[in-house]
Design an enzyme around this catalytic site. Structure first.
Site, PDB file in Angstrom:
ATOM      1  N   ASP A 187       3.813  41.936  32.822  1.00  0.00           N
ATOM      2  CA  ASP A 187       4.482  40.668  33.114  1.00  0.00           C
ATOM      3  C   ASP A 187       5.970  40.730  32.798  1.00  0.00           C
ATOM      4  OD1 ASP A 187       2.016  39.565  33.688  1.00  0.00           O
ATOM      5  OD2 ASP A 187       1.784  38.632  31.711  1.00  0.00           O
ATOM      6  N   TYR A 203      -2.917  47.985  23.922  1.00  0.00           N
ATOM      7  CA  TYR A 203      -1.746  47.108  23.848  1.00  0.00           C
ATOM      8  C   TYR A 203      -1.458  46.784  22.385  1.00  0.00           C
ATOM      9  CZ  TYR A 203      -1.794  45.916  28.861  1.00  0.00           C
ATOM     10  OH  TYR A 203      -1.726  45.941  30.235  1.00  0.00           O
TER      11      TYR A 203
END
Lengths: 261, 261
Positions: free
Chosen positions: B57, B115
């Site tokens: 993103d 992540y």
């Protein structure tokens, strides 16, 4: 009058150093002091001079620079951290603020400083997050650097490690310690002993202009085998920065870590 | 044809995410893919499509995003890391580049991802270096977060933790682990156990759109005592993101740490 002592952190990358510079007929350079004084003027409605423990060069960072300024007693109740932070760019953070005795002086009361200089020892690749915060020196022989550091520690005339062309009277300083420790990679909690991200920490009772950067430049050249530990003695004894060839380490790797009172 | 596999790191702050967006009649947004393809076109003299392991993103960082692209055999000897790095802005670094088998695919060969989401738990003050790299969540009860994380780990239908309005067919994923560890302050080598700089690490066989940020948002609300661990079950079982109020964690705290093949 009330004296405010404030600890601030800043990213030096976009600033022309700490100190406001007198520039005739041109726009004032973007300095930490200038931005801070502008924010204070906005808050108080009048300009106030902010004094720091010392200047930092253009591009040099601070984790805990200490400053002070005087305000009218009527302003002494202000929540400085909150009120000022809202008026500052994200590159400057107020770590803490408190009222200080009237004889406290950020510069003259200072009895020592701690600086941290970060290196990136890897070949080629530099993590983007470290580009403004480390000198990509490439591989270095750490034990050679330690040998040179051992010669530099102590009370010496450091005239040979100050910026050329800024003579001051007393150039004797006590370099209390030089140490190093591995830093983790961005987003990692721990560093391996052979981490390519390496911090060098310098503690002393005072530092001449660009002294840490010149010491670091010397140490990196020692780590490359281009200078020997005993060359440090030659620079110390001669007081001549130009006797041997070594660089002033780039500003980006340096941060003012702590001011001691 | 030769297939090149490349690992890249980037600071996502200034980018409108990884993926090139089709925008009619307006300037193309600044995307990592766009900048990378422009650099490749400059190097090769013709445009090449670059495929990533997945999108990130706008504002999300990567320490090790993996991409691949195909070039003519005549170009297979290029030193990609060197030749491309010179054509890239400092926010993108090439970690490594190598020739890969023709059946390697950055996205379809991927068997998992890691992540890291960074929080700043301090009150008020945020170190400037962390502002683009952590969510200043304030103080949290870590044990409450651990209890919620324990409910989320495992094979589940994570439809309730994906971005609202992006329906896909198969929303079952295996969340292999959620762990946390303290991060040092900038310029420090080690973190105390109670460091206000805290990383949460998520490993799974795949992640839905904004899934990590929604999981982190849920965990932070759990850590504030606004949600209970068992509420995670309600979101998982209902598949309804709107059943309970919790935020999508800000992009800035998230980084793609590793792509597993």
């Amino acid at each position: 009058m009330a004296r405010v002592k404030m600890t601030i952190a800043y990213i030096g990358t976009g600033f022309a150093g700490w100190q406001i510079q007198a520039v005739k007929g041109r726009e004032q350079p973007h300095t930490v002091q200038g931005v801070l004084e502008d924010a204070l003027a906005d808050l108080l409605g009048s300009r106030v001079r902010v004094h720091a423990s010392g200047r930092t060069d253009s591009g040099v960072h601070a984790d805990a620079q200490v400053v002070h300024f005087d305000v009218d007693d009527s302003a002494s109740g202000i929540n400085w951290a909150g009120a000022l932070q809202r008026r500052l760019p994200p590159e400057i953070s107020i770590v803490e603020a408190e009222l200080a005795d009237s004889d406290f002086h950020s510069r003259f009361s200072c009895r020592g400083k701690v600086y941290t200089y970060c290196l990136w020892l890897g070949r080629g690749y530099v993590p983007p997050r470290l580009k403004d915060f480390a000198w990509a020196s490439g591989p270095l022989d750490i034990s050679l650097m330690e040998q040179a550091a051992a010669v530099l520690i102590g009370e010496h005339d450091f005239a040979g490690f100050q910026n050329v062309g800024t003579p001051i009277e007393d150039t004797v300083r006590v370099l209390e310690s030089i140490s190093h420790f591995p830093l983790p990679l961005p987003g990692e909690g721990r560093a391996g002993e052979d981490s390519p991200h390496l911090a060098w920490r310098f503690q002393g009772n005072g530092f001449l202009k660009q002294m840490v950067r010149n010491l670091m430049g010397f140490l990196v050249y020692a780590g490359r085998g281009r200078l020997e530990a005993q060359d440090a003695l030659r620079v110390l004894e001669s007081g001549d920065r130009t006797l041997l060839e070594f660089p002033t380490a780039p500003a980006c790797g340096l941060s003012l870590t702590k001011v001691l009172y």
